[in-house]
Design an enzyme around this catalytic site. Structure first.
Site, PDB file in Angstrom:
ATOM      1  N   CYS A  64       0.525  -1.070   0.032  1.00 45.78           N
ATOM      2  CA  CYS A  64      -0.221   0.352  -0.005  1.00 45.78           C
ATOM      3  C   CYS A  64       0.914   0.938  -0.006  1.00 45.78           C
ATOM      4  O   CYS A  64       0.326   2.182  -0.883  1.00 45.78           O
ATOM      5  CB  CYS A  64      -0.543   0.319   1.298  1.00 45.78           C
ATOM      6  SG  CYS A  64      -1.430  -1.767   1.513  1.00 45.78           S
ATOM      7  N   CYS A  67       2.169   3.424  -3.071  1.00 47.43           N
ATOM      8  CA  CYS A  67       0.371   4.754  -3.941  1.00 47.43           C
ATOM      9  C   CYS A  67       0.215   5.549  -1.904  1.00 47.43           C
ATOM     10  O   CYS A  67       0.325   6.742  -2.959  1.00 47.43           O
ATOM     11  CB  CYS A  67      -0.552   4.145  -4.214  1.00 47.43           C
ATOM     12  SG  CYS A  67       0.383   2.390  -6.097  1.00 47.43           S
ATOM     13  N   HIS A  68      -0.282   5.202  -1.523  1.00 49.25           N
ATOM     14  CA  HIS A  68      -0.857   5.800  -0.589  1.00 49.25           C
ATOM     15  C   HIS A  68       0.588   6.569   0.724  1.00 49.25           C
ATOM     16  O   HIS A  68       0.068   7.726   0.977  1.00 49.25           O
ATOM     17  CB  HIS A  68      -2.052   5.240   0.085  1.00 49.25           C
ATOM     18  CG  HIS A  68      -3.309   4.411  -0.033  1.00 49.25           C
ATOM     19  ND1 HIS A  68      -3.354   5.360  -0.995  1.00 49.25           N
ATOM     20  CD2 HIS A  68      -3.309   3.199  -0.747  1.00 49.25           C
ATOM     21  CE1 HIS A  68      -3.939   4.248  -1.347  1.00 49.25           C
ATOM     22  NE2 HIS A  68      -3.710   3.161  -1.496  1.00 49.25           N
ATOM     23  N   MET A 105      -7.014   1.440  -7.978  1.00 42.59           N
ATOM     24  CA  MET A 105      -6.092   0.562  -7.071  1.00 42.59           C
ATOM     25  C   MET A 105      -6.729  -1.136  -7.445  1.00 42.59           C
ATOM     26  O   MET A 105      -7.710  -1.934  -7.853  1.00 42.59           O
ATOM     27  CB  MET A 105      -7.103   0.903  -6.195  1.00 42.59           C
ATOM     28  CG  MET A 105      -6.746  -0.069  -4.468  1.00 42.59           C
ATOM     29  SD  MET A 105      -7.380   0.936  -3.449  1.00 42.59           S
ATOM     30  CE  MET A 105      -7.190  -0.884  -2.562  1.00 42.59           C
ATOM     31  N   HIS A 348       6.148  11.463 -10.373  1.00 42.04           N
ATOM     32  CA  HIS A 348       6.078   9.480 -10.947  1.00 42.04           C
ATOM     33  C   HIS A 348       6.927   9.379 -11.428  1.00 42.04           C
ATOM     34  O   HIS A 348       8.285   8.972 -11.267  1.00 42.04           O
ATOM     35  CB  HIS A 348       4.668   8.778 -10.922  1.00 42.04           C
ATOM     36  CG  HIS A 348       4.543   8.028 -10.461  1.00 42.04           C
ATOM     37  ND1 HIS A 348       4.933   7.195  -9.431  1.00 42.04           N
ATOM     38  CD2 HIS A 348       4.456   6.539 -10.867  1.00 42.04           C
ATOM     39  CE1 HIS A 348       4.504   5.824  -9.155  1.00 42.04           C
ATOM     40  NE2 HIS A 348       4.963   5.358 -10.818  1.00 42.04           N
ATOM     41  N   HIS A 390       1.011   7.251 -16.830  1.00 38.14           N
ATOM     42  CA  HIS A 390       2.408   5.995 -16.673  1.00 38.14           C
ATOM     43  C   HIS A 390       2.874   5.983 -17.722  1.00 38.14           C
ATOM     44  O   HIS A 390       2.896   5.129 -18.488  1.00 38.14           O
ATOM     45  CB  HIS A 390       1.408   5.506 -16.255  1.00 38.14           C
ATOM     46  CG  HIS A 390       2.016   4.482 -15.125  1.00 38.14           C
ATOM     47  ND1 HIS A 390       3.296   3.190 -15.188  1.00 38.14           N
ATOM     48  CD2 HIS A 390       2.810   4.679 -13.262  1.00 38.14           C
ATOM     49  CE1 HIS A 390       3.733   2.575 -14.672  1.00 38.14           C
ATOM     50  NE2 HIS A 390       3.401   3.589 -13.763  1.00 38.14           N
TER      51      HIS A 390
HETATM   52 FE1  DHE Z   1       7.484   1.330 -10.225  1.00 41.92          FE
HETATM   53  C1  DHE Z   1       9.376   2.318 -12.538  1.00 41.92           C
HETATM   54  C2  DHE Z   1       7.316   3.621  -8.370  1.00 41.92           C
HETATM   55  C3  DHE Z   1       4.506  -0.283  -8.405  1.00 41.92           C
HETATM   56  C4  DHE Z   1       6.722  -1.755 -12.722  1.00 41.92           C
HETATM   57  N1  DHE Z   1       8.012   2.434 -10.655  1.00 41.92           N
HETATM   58  C5  DHE Z   1       9.074   3.060 -11.088  1.00 41.92           C
HETATM   59  C6  DHE Z   1       9.791   4.451 -11.169  1.00 41.92           C
HETATM   60  C7  DHE Z   1       9.251   5.089  -9.714  1.00 41.92           C
HETATM   61  C8  DHE Z   1       7.621   3.481  -9.903  1.00 41.92           C
HETATM   62  C9  DHE Z   1       9.160   6.292  -8.973  1.00 41.92           C
HETATM   63  C10 DHE Z   1      10.586   5.244 -11.942  1.00 41.92           C
HETATM   64  C11 DHE Z   1      11.762   4.386 -11.364  1.00 41.92           C
HETATM   65  C12 DHE Z   1      12.948   5.575 -11.974  1.00 41.92           C
HETATM   66  O1  DHE Z   1      13.008   5.925 -13.095  1.00 41.92           O
HETATM   67  O2  DHE Z   1      14.304   5.436 -11.397  1.00 41.92           O
HETATM   68  N2  DHE Z   1       6.169   1.144  -8.785  1.00 41.92           N
HETATM   69  C13 DHE Z   1       6.358   2.420  -7.963  1.00 41.92           C
HETATM   70  C14 DHE Z   1       5.348   3.037  -7.168  1.00 41.92           C
HETATM   71  O3  DHE Z   1       4.861   3.958  -6.349  1.00 41.92           O
HETATM   72  C15 DHE Z   1       4.201   2.324  -7.509  1.00 41.92           C
HETATM   73  C16 DHE Z   1       3.563   2.230  -7.727  1.00 41.92           C
HETATM   74  C17 DHE Z   1       3.671   0.942  -6.069  1.00 41.92           C
HETATM   75  C18 DHE Z   1       4.723   0.427  -5.367  1.00 41.92           C
HETATM   76  O4  DHE Z   1       4.022  -0.258  -4.190  1.00 41.92           O
HETATM   77  O5  DHE Z   1       5.398  -0.070  -6.060  1.00 41.92           O
HETATM   78  C19 DHE Z   1       4.889   0.817  -8.703  1.00 41.92           C
HETATM   79  N3  DHE Z   1       6.096  -0.877 -10.667  1.00 41.92           N
HETATM   80  C20 DHE Z   1       5.377  -1.255  -9.991  1.00 41.92           C
HETATM   81  C21 DHE Z   1       4.598  -2.202 -10.320  1.00 41.92           C
HETATM   82  O6  DHE Z   1       3.322  -2.866  -9.069  1.00 41.92           O
HETATM   83  C22 DHE Z   1       5.060  -3.343 -10.929  1.00 41.92           C
HETATM   84  C23 DHE Z   1       4.439  -3.157 -12.153  1.00 41.92           C
HETATM   85  C24 DHE Z   1       5.610  -4.352 -11.078  1.00 41.92           C
HETATM   86  C25 DHE Z   1       6.994  -4.754  -9.461  1.00 41.92           C
HETATM   87  O7  DHE Z   1       7.601  -5.451 -10.146  1.00 41.92           O
HETATM   88  O8  DHE Z   1       6.463  -3.784  -9.011  1.00 41.92           O
HETATM   89  C26 DHE Z   1       6.159  -1.790 -11.279  1.00 41.92           C
HETATM   90  N4  DHE Z   1       8.328   0.263 -12.345  1.00 41.92           N
HETATM   91  C27 DHE Z   1       7.747  -0.925 -12.509  1.00 41.92           C
HETATM   92  C28 DHE Z   1       8.701  -1.218 -13.589  1.00 41.92           C
HETATM   93  C29 DHE Z   1       9.374  -0.166 -13.552  1.00 41.92           C
HETATM   94  C30 DHE Z   1       8.933   0.958 -12.795  1.00 41.92           C
HETATM   95  C31 DHE Z   1       9.545  -2.537 -15.146  1.00 41.92           C
HETATM   96  C32 DHE Z   1      10.587   0.676 -14.226  1.00 41.92           C
HETATM   97  C33 DHE Z   1      10.182   1.362 -16.290  1.00 41.92           C
HETATM   98  C34 DHE Z   1      10.897   1.665 -17.373  1.00 41.92           C
HETATM   99  O9  DHE Z   1      10.973   0.794 -18.130  1.00 41.92           O
HETATM  100  O10 DHE Z   1      12.074   1.574 -17.760  1.00 41.92           O
END
Ligand code: DHE
Length: 553
Positions: A64, A67-68, A105, A348, A390
């Site tokens: 959680c 996001c929150h 969500m 983000h 996103h």
């Molecule tokens: Fe991510 C990138 C935050 C959930 C897969 N994710 C990012 C970035 C942030 C972020 C700040 C950018 C990093 C950077 O550029 O340096 N992600 C968050 C969250 O806060 C969020 C919404 C909720 C959480 O609790 O983490 C979240 N993210 C996810 C997932 O559930 C995903 C789909 C699967 C996983 O592995 O956790 C996921 N996030 C990704 C991926 C990237 C990413 C694959 C990089 C994208 C790219 O092409 O470089």
């Protein structure tokens, strides 16, 4: 259709950071004291046993807080502080947690990640005051630092015949591991322990190393010159983290290629500079500051995307809650200088335009993209797209009518929005929405390659049966024809794309306990290969070394 099975990660297998920081446990006692002393905000605030509290805290951090926010003040998700949650019936909160919302969500129960009992526990948890997690300073970080192979003992050239530039780093989310796959042969080369719910890989500026960051703040440095890639150093610098980037600048102000790494923490709200070759933590920079618009103090501004500038020895750092983009100059860490650019909340993810000059970042709660000029080092503009943009790193291509464009998908609706991104050559379209088309559903990522005819989109967040297993592509030459979609999997969720070095193959992940990697021919859109293996547990993001080094997307 099979349903996603419950997450591999069980409560009894709490990650190291949870055990390593016993401060987390005093939160349990403090919170209980609040409740027992009657200082909870309303008489109806539920009480939780010590075990329930510990379980709920873990689930909250795991599912959680991203996001929150750790303090529940909201960002990508709304503010869910106890005062507001106490006004809602428990049954409504339980349903929201279990089923998810149309605003993006996830339905944690529906997708099998939480049981009915865990959803009910979390409904009660959000009705009690949010405990404040402990801080983490340089001394504690240094205590976690391990240098397995000193720089002098590392090989000076690759000890194998594989093409490092076509290696893929693949997240195995729920087992906290990162796999390295040879993009030429599709063979598994190595698997590494990379931290709880590991989030991303980034290639070093030279392409020799992969850096990984776990949600628990664990950083690993993987040397790709070794016969079998090896973790040569690790550190833990946050309790909750998402981003990492290296220093890339080589120019009149010095050579900083791979000299430093920067980790962005969610908690504590700070960023940490590490030695890029050894991962020794060097400097902590707090992000606690004021919001760009109302100038009110925020106790938890989290670090979202970080990207290294090509124009100056700087990292461009998105500070989520305050809506500021900080340009952090790494050329003199003792006399640190930073430029703070007011943009929009809540920042983000994002990436460069095709020239590497303009950075396009989603301010997803305001449904906007913001544009920062990394050459002139200033804010350019912001504009509306759709519900919760996103882009991941985004996608750049040349539209036959509008010239160079970039695009984003959306968490809150199944739509790809395209905007002009060439202020010099096509000023009339720059930073204006020029096209929009429906995708297969609310999604997370899109990707293209300069050599490709297509833009690939996922629909990972779609709640419609089977829609989150679809892939949709758009033809650059005939975008208005709309999406061409197909069912790519019959289980799990399809997520995230990456091209191979040659730019003629696209890799997508089937995010499931029994995960898969699907590899498509980018010209014919035909499936070329499908990797299935028992080690492929919950694959999500994947990064090709060459494309990551050269910011190709
Ligand atoms: Fe991510 C990138 C935050 C959930 C897969 N994710 C990012 C970035 C942030 C972020 C700040 C950018 C990093 C950077 O550029 O340096 N992600 C968050 C969250 O806060 C969020 C919404 C909720 C959480 O609790 O983490 C979240 N993210 C996810 C997932 O559930 C995903 C789909 C699967 C996983 O592995 O956790 C996921 N996030 C990704 C991926 C990237 C990413 C694959 C990089 C994208 C790219 O092409 O470089």
């Amino acid at each position: 259709m099979r349903r996603v099975r419950a997450s591999v990660h069980r409560l009894s297998q709490q990650p190291d950071w949870y055990k390593a920081f016993p401060g987390i446990h005093w939160l349990v006692l403090i919170s209980l004291t609040f409740v027992l002393a009657g200082t909870a905000p309303a008489a109806t605030a539920p009480t939780l046993s010590e075990k329930e509290m510990a379980d709920a805290e873990f689930i909250y951090f795991d599912r959680c807080s991203g996001c929150h926010g750790a303090l529940r003040k909201g960002a990508t998700g709304p503010n869910i502080a106890d005062e507001a949650m106490l006004k809602k019936p428990l049954s409504e909160l339980e349903t929201t947690i279990f089923e998810g919302t149309d605003a993006g969500m996830p339905g944690w129960g529906r997708t099998g990640e939480l049981t009915t009992e865990e959803s009910a526990l979390m409904a009660r948890y959000v009705q009690i005051p949010a405990p404040t997690p402990p801080e983490m300073g340089l001394k504690a970080m240094k205590a976690t630092h391990k240098l397995y192979v000193p720089v002098a003992d590392r090989p000076s050239k690759p000890q194998h015949k594989r093409d490092i530039e076509n290696y893929f780093g693949v997240i195995l989310r729920d087992v906290g591991q990162g796999a390295i796959i040879d993009g030429d042969t599709k063979e598994l080369v190595s698997i590494h322990e990379t931290g709880h719910a590991v989030h991303i890989f980034r290639a070093s500026a030279t392409g020799r190393y992969f850096y990984t960051i776990g949600r628990d703040g664990k950083v690993t440095l993987i040397d790709l010159y070794e016969k079998k890639p090896k973790v040569v150093a690790e550190s833990r610098v946050c309790l909750d983290a998402r981003s990492i980037e290296v220093s890339k600048y080589k120019g009149p102000k010095g050579d900083f290629v791979d000299k430093y790494a920067l980790v962005g923490c969610y908690w504590p709200p700070q960023m940490v500079v590490l030695d890029g070759q050894t991962l020794e933590p060097i400097k902590v920079i707090s992000t606690r500051s004021s919001t760009y618009d109302t100038n009110e103090y925020h106790p938890e501004p989290r670090v979202a995307t970080i990207i290294a500038s090509h124009h100056a020895p700087e990292w461009v750092v998105a500070i989520k809650e305050t809506g500021m983009v900080w340009l952090v100059d790494y050329s003199d860490l003792n006399n640190l200088s930073m430029t703070q650019i007011a943009t929009e909340r809540f920042l983000h993810d994002g990436g460069f335009d095709a020239t590497g000059r303009y950075l396009l970042i989603a301010a997803n709660m305001r449904d906007q993209m913001v544009v920062v000029d990394t050459k002139e080092r200033k804010f350019v503009t912001k504009f509306e797209t759709g519900t919760k943009p996103h882009p991941g790193r985004g996608a750049n291509w040349v539209d036959p009518e509008y010239g160079p464009v970039s695009a984003t998908t959306h968490l809150g609706e199944g739509m790809i929005v395209v905007y002009g991104s060439d202020p010099e050559g096509h000023p009339e379209h720059a930073w204006k929405v020029v096209r929009e088309e429906e995708t297969g559903g609310p999604g997370l990522f899109l990707k293209t390659h300069p050599k490709s005819d297509y833009i690939w989109t996922d629909a990972t967040l779609s709640k419609e049966e089977g829609a989150n297993q679809q892939i949709c592509v758009f033809k650059k030459a005939d975008f208005a024809a709309g999406a061409h979609c197909w069912q790519a999997a019959d289980h799990g969720k399809v997520v995230h794309f990456e091209y191979n070095k040659a730019g003629d193959e696209v890799w997508a992940a089937v995010w499931d306990k029994e995960g898969e990697l699907i590899i498509y021919d980018d010209k014919t859109l035909k499936e070329k290969a499908r990797i299935k293996a028992d080690w492929l547990v919950t694959p999500t993001g994947k990064w090709n070394v060459y494309n990551t080094v050269h910011d190709i997307y």
